[in-house]
Design an enzyme around this catalytic site. Structure first.
Site, short mmCIF file in Angstrom:
data_model
loop_
_atom_site.label_atom_id
_atom_site.label_comp_id
_atom_site.label_asym_id
_atom_site.label_seq_id
_atom_site.Cartn_x
_atom_site.Cartn_y
_atom_site.Cartn_z
N ASP A 184 0.70 -0.96 0.19
CA ASP A 184 0.14 -0.29 0.02
C ASP A 184 0.74 1.51 0.14
O ASP A 184 0.67 2.54 0.91
CB ASP A 184 -0.46 0.54 1.38
CG ASP A 184 -2.05 -1.04 1.36
OD1 ASP A 184 -2.16 -2.02 0.02
OD2 ASP A 184 -1.98 -1.91 2.60
N GLU A 239 -11.99 1.17 -3.70
CA GLU A 239 -10.93 1.37 -2.33
C GLU A 239 -10.00 2.00 -2.38
O GLU A 239 -9.28 2.54 -3.52
CB GLU A 239 -10.80 0.08 -1.58
CG GLU A 239 -9.42 -0.87 -2.46
CD GLU A 239 -9.41 -2.20 -1.40
OE1 GLU A 239 -9.69 -1.96 -0.01
OE2 GLU A 239 -9.41 -2.90 -1.99
#
Length: 540
Positions: free
Chosen positions: A15, A184
């Protein structure tokens, strides 16, 4: 031009959130249940990276005790408003449920390696928050989670304005976009009068990707690009898989890049697996004739080798380069900073002591390896499919409830440990009764995978002197061994399947990566100690 080779940050670095400040680049990564929280790396050229610090104090009380595996800090987003660095992130306390039970926090700092402000909780709709700064205004992006029966756990992306001083919501919440495919990880960037919403698409596995939407107004509505900017999902032969969760950044010369996560799979009999976890990569981006971002090499597949403009040599900025070597001096933990990590809390001198015996780390045994509360474990990330780790240990266990050794670690339900411990005299059943003064010191090789634990080997050893314990990893195979003094290595047990220490094995959600480290256990008295020296991890 500078040639970078992906992944630029190797091993468990998922991420990535990329920000440029002048000619410096900074990347923050998810830390999940691990400390130090939110590690940050820096680079001048996008190719060579170094550890630059972490967001100390990101979790109130500096404890994630009790959080489930792969809970904790998800997807931090790093940004800068011209004066300060900002980071926003979610602490996720439930995994695999409809609720997630998240707390969203914001912290700021002048320099990434300096002191971060105490985290302030903000009203967040779910995980994967991000901040967008424009014209003195502050906007919070969030995933919307609908926990209700029949609801969508990934129910679109929302935007709220925050007061810059109080961080209280200003005005209402805006629904930016919904999509039939899971979306997302929202990030916002403005270019040529458009607001571009960069989205993670398809989940975090092999279906992952990056999709972009855009609008003339920050509050929307946003129209989705008809094609993905990045994905590997349509070609399992690509060396970089799981490509997704991206962020667009403009370079000093006007060029653009996309940071994203990726993974390098191993071929196994059980399908492709990525034990190194999700890693950080960078792609070059151009803009097409109608204003959509595209990969410079064409198509939507990630490239391993990417040319980026060579950085100019600029004088260092003290405010941005304030990078201490580890935790603040004086608390006894300097030697146990990065690349060491520990689960659910910082190494504490009460159980991880690097001072009493110079050149050694003394671990005091606490809970067992399946504890989510107080497991005495120090570990480092494995960054390549071929690696070797070794450590010398001195320990004198007196009961089967005491153990210390070397461990290949994924989480509390996936690990392999080679431990110095106690066992009954050879040939006797497991009856305990260690208090009778009988028994022997052994090396025990234990493999754990979800609900099953097996003892793969038991070897008698001499407890009076130090032992060197090691593991050699060759793609899917891991072989444990030990040596006494300068003697040759002696293999312990069968070959272990290293590829089981991965997101891609088992039935539960997993988001981290394989690590190797040292640990100690004392289930009764919590006083047993073991000394470790010469830890070495060589990844190649």
């Amino acid at each position: 031009m500078t040639l970078l080779r992906n992944p630029v940050l190797r091993g468990f670095t998922p991420d990535p959130s990329l920000v440029r400040v002048g000619d410096w680049y900074y990347v923050a990564n998810s830390s999940f249940e691990w400390f130090p929280t939110i590690p940050i790396h820096r680079s001048r050229d996008l190719a060579q990276w170094e550890y630059a610090g972490h967001v100390r104090g990101a979790v109130p009380g500096d404890s994630l005790a009790g959080v489930p595996d792969s809970g904790g800090i998800w997807a931090p987003s790093l940004s800068r408003d011209g004066e300060r660095f900002w980071v926003v992130y979610a602490v996720v306390r439930s995994v695999g449920t409809a609720y997630f039970d998240t707390d969203v926090f914001v912290s700021t700092a002048v320099g990434v390696g300096g002191e971060w402000s105490a985290p302030r909780r903000v009203a967040g709709h779910g995980f994967d928050p991000a901040l967008f700064h424009e014209g003195g205004r502050l906007w919070l992006l969030n995933l919307q989670n609908d926990h209700r029966p029949g609801g969508r756990r990934f129910s679109g992306i929302v935007l709220s304005e925050l007061d810059r001083e109080t961080l209280a919501p200003v005005g209402g919440t805006h629904l930016l976009v919904q999509h039939e495919r899971l979306i997302e990880g929202p990030k916002l960037v403005r270019r040529d009068g458009w607001y571009y919403l960069v989205l993670a698409e398809g989940g975090t596995g092999f279906e992952h990707g990056v999709r972009v939407a855009r609008s003339r107004a920050v509050t929307g509505p946003y129209a989705l690009d008809e094609r993905p900017l990045l994905t590997s999902r349509d070609d399992p032969s690509l060396p970089l898989q799981k490509a997704g969760h991206g962020e667009l950044v403009q370079l000093p010369g006007g060029e653009w890049v996309l940071s994203h996560l990726t993974a390098r799979p191993l071929d196994t009999g059980g399908g492709p697996r990525c034990p190194l976890g999700r890693e950080t990569a960078v792609q070059a981006v151009v803009w097409d004739e109608v204003g959509w971002p595209r990969l410079r090499q064409g198509g939507h597949h990630p490239a391993v080798e990417v040319d980026v403009p060579t950085a100019r040599a600029l004088p260092a900025s003290p405010a941005l380069l304030d990078v201490p070597a580890g935790p603040p001096p004086g608390d006894g933990r300097e030697e146990l900073g990065w690349p060491w990590s520990s689960p659910r809390g910082y190494p504490d001198p009460s159980w991880a002591d690097a001072h009493t015996r110079p050149g050694w780390i003394r671990l005091r045994g606490r809970h067992g390896p399946e504890s989510r509360w107080a497991h005495s474990l120090l570990a480092q990330r494995i960054t390549e499919h071929r690696a070797e780790a070794e450590v010398t240990v001195e320990a004198r266990p007196r009961t089967f409830t005491q153990a210390a050794g070397l461990v290949l670690w994924y989480n509390t339900e996936a690990y392999v440990s080679l431990d110095v411990t106690w066992a009954e005299p050879e040939g006797e059943e497991q009856q305990g009764q260690q208090w009778q003064g009988r028994g022997r010191t052994v090396l025990s090789l234990v493999e754990r995978e979800e609900s099953a634990t097996r003892q793969a080997a038991v070897v008698d050893v001499d407890a009076d002197g130090p032992l060197t314990l090691g593991v050699t990893i060759d793609d899917v195979e891991a072989r444990f061994w030990y040596a006494v003094g300068g003697a040759a290595r002696t293999a312990v047990g069968p070959v272990v399947d290293f590829s089981k220490l991965t997101d891609d094995y088992g039935t539960k959600l997993r988001f981290t990566g394989a690590m190797v480290g040292i640990h100690a256990v004392d289930l009764v008295g919590g006083a047993f100690t073991a000394d470790f020296s010469g830890f070495r991890l060589n990844c190649r």
